[in-house]
Design a protein around this motif. Sequence first.
Motif, PDB file in Angstrom:
ATOM      1  N   PRO A   1       0.845  -1.200   0.000  1.00  0.00           N
ATOM      2  CA  PRO A   1       0.000   0.000   0.000  1.00  0.00           C
ATOM      3  C   PRO A   1       0.873   1.240   0.000  1.00  0.00           C
ATOM      4  O   PRO A   1       2.070   1.178   0.298  1.00  0.00           O
ATOM      5  CB  PRO A   1      -0.787  -0.132   1.310  1.00  0.00           C
TER       6      PRO A   1
ATOM      7  N   ARG B   1       1.921  -6.203   5.119  1.00  0.00           N
ATOM      8  CA  ARG B   1       1.099  -5.854   3.963  1.00  0.00           C
ATOM      9  C   ARG B   1       1.833  -6.006   2.641  1.00  0.00           C
ATOM     10  O   ARG B   1       1.301  -5.662   1.606  1.00  0.00           O
ATOM     11  CB  ARG B   1       0.607  -4.407   4.087  1.00  0.00           C
TER      12      ARG B   1
ATOM     13  N   ARG C   1      -8.094 -15.229  -2.438  1.00  0.00           N
ATOM     14  CA  ARG C   1      -9.213 -14.295  -2.226  1.00  0.00           C
ATOM     15  C   ARG C   1      -9.475 -13.434  -3.456  1.00  0.00           C
ATOM     16  O   ARG C   1      -9.669 -12.232  -3.368  1.00  0.00           O
ATOM     17  CB  ARG C   1      -8.947 -13.434  -1.000  1.00  0.00           C
ATOM     18  N   LEU C   2      -9.491 -14.079  -4.617  1.00  0.00           N
ATOM     19  CA  LEU C   2      -9.753 -13.395  -5.890  1.00  0.00           C
ATOM     20  C   LEU C   2     -11.221 -13.626  -6.258  1.00  0.00           C
ATOM     21  O   LEU C   2     -11.551 -14.425  -7.130  1.00  0.00           O
ATOM     22  CB  LEU C   2      -8.822 -13.940  -6.985  1.00  0.00           C
ATOM     23  N   TRP C   3     -12.109 -12.924  -5.588  1.00  0.00           N
ATOM     24  CA  TRP C   3     -13.539 -13.184  -5.727  1.00  0.00           C
ATOM     25  C   TRP C   3     -14.039 -12.885  -7.136  1.00  0.00           C
ATOM     26  O   TRP C   3     -14.790 -13.688  -7.705  1.00  0.00           O
ATOM     27  CB  TRP C   3     -14.327 -12.388  -4.691  1.00  0.00           C
TER      28      TRP C   3
ATOM     29  N   ARG D   1      -4.018 -12.043 -10.429  1.00  0.00           N
ATOM     30  CA  ARG D   1      -3.774 -11.759  -9.008  1.00  0.00           C
ATOM     31  C   ARG D   1      -3.223 -10.349  -8.827  1.00  0.00           C
ATOM     32  O   ARG D   1      -3.641  -9.617  -7.927  1.00  0.00           O
ATOM     33  CB  ARG D   1      -2.790 -12.791  -8.454  1.00  0.00           C
TER      34      ARG D   1
ATOM     35  N   THR E   1      -6.019  -7.857  -9.211  1.00  0.00           N
ATOM     36  CA  THR E   1      -6.841  -7.786  -8.007  1.00  0.00           C
ATOM     37  C   THR E   1      -6.135  -6.990  -6.909  1.00  0.00           C
ATOM     38  O   THR E   1      -6.770  -6.189  -6.211  1.00  0.00           O
ATOM     39  CB  THR E   1      -7.181  -9.197  -7.513  1.00  0.00           C
ATOM     40  N   LEU E   2      -4.839  -7.201  -6.752  1.00  0.00           N
ATOM     41  CA  LEU E   2      -4.101  -6.437  -5.743  1.00  0.00           C
ATOM     42  C   LEU E   2      -4.134  -4.946  -6.049  1.00  0.00           C
ATOM     43  O   LEU E   2      -4.279  -4.119  -5.144  1.00  0.00           O
ATOM     44  CB  LEU E   2      -2.656  -6.923  -5.665  1.00  0.00           C
ATOM     45  N   GLU E   3      -4.013  -4.594  -7.318  1.00  0.00           N
ATOM     46  CA  GLU E   3      -4.086  -3.187  -7.713  1.00  0.00           C
ATOM     47  C   GLU E   3      -5.467  -2.607  -7.416  1.00  0.00           C
ATOM     48  O   GLU E   3      -5.584  -1.474  -6.949  1.00  0.00           O
ATOM     49  CB  GLU E   3      -3.766  -3.047  -9.192  1.00  0.00           C
ATOM     50  N   ARG E   4      -6.511  -3.367  -7.664  1.00  0.00           N
ATOM     51  CA  ARG E   4      -7.870  -2.907  -7.362  1.00  0.00           C
ATOM     52  C   ARG E   4      -8.067  -2.703  -5.869  1.00  0.00           C
ATOM     53  O   ARG E   4      -8.883  -1.889  -5.451  1.00  0.00           O
ATOM     54  CB  ARG E   4      -8.902  -3.919  -7.879  1.00  0.00           C
ATOM     55  N   ARG E   5      -7.332  -3.450  -5.053  1.00  0.00           N
ATOM     56  CA  ARG E   5      -7.432  -3.331  -3.594  1.00  0.00           C
ATOM     57  C   ARG E   5      -6.541  -2.217  -3.036  1.00  0.00           C
ATOM     58  O   ARG E   5      -6.481  -2.025  -1.827  1.00  0.00           O
ATOM     59  CB  ARG E   5      -7.046  -4.649  -2.934  1.00  0.00           C
ATOM     60  N   GLY E   6      -5.816  -1.524  -3.905  1.00  0.00           N
ATOM     61  CA  GLY E   6      -5.010  -0.402  -3.462  1.00  0.00           C
ATOM     62  C   GLY E   6      -3.549  -0.720  -3.228  1.00  0.00           C
ATOM     63  O   GLY E   6      -2.803   0.141  -2.769  1.00  0.00           O
TER      64      GLY E   6
END
Length: 178
Positions: free
Chosen positions: A23, A35, A59-61, A105, A108-113
């Motif tokens: 982050p 993190r 956790r890649l929903w 993956r 998804t991490l980028e979308r989560r910030g």
Amino acid sequence: MRCLRPRADWGTEAMAIWTVHAPDGDLAAANAADRLVFVREGFSWWALAVPFLWTLRHRLWAVFVGWALVALAIEVVDRFGDPTVATVIGAAFALWFAVSANDLRRWTLERRGLRLVALAQGANRDEAELRFFAGTAGETHPFPSATPPAAAAPSAPSAPRRDLPPIVGFAGLTRGTP
């Protein structure tokens, strides 16, 4: 009879590149909060063998929902269409998913910030982590934020900017080479 001598490179694993995601903020704070996420480049055998479990483990929903919809569509083709076509489409989709799994993956991490902050090289994750932390030891500066500062004035055109950080622990190139 010819005697085989052991070679110096026998027993060594191939080196892989790992992307490091964190982050925005201080490196020490991200490390203390556990993190930092290391994602290996390349093919994922687990995503090929058990894709539904692989997506749930990481956790890649959204990726899981997309995978399930495509799997359902392939099942519909198998049930109401040609089973051979469904088999070929299913095999092609499974291979594509295994090749793209780590990229999904990262998405998804980028979308989560979490942002890409470094690349690390190592034979396995532990070695990549050791090289990353050895290369960044003592650094407490904040990672660059995703948005540029508002007060920055546009400057004259310069050389193209590289978006990827250097590879931490990579011994193949010397400094100053492109």
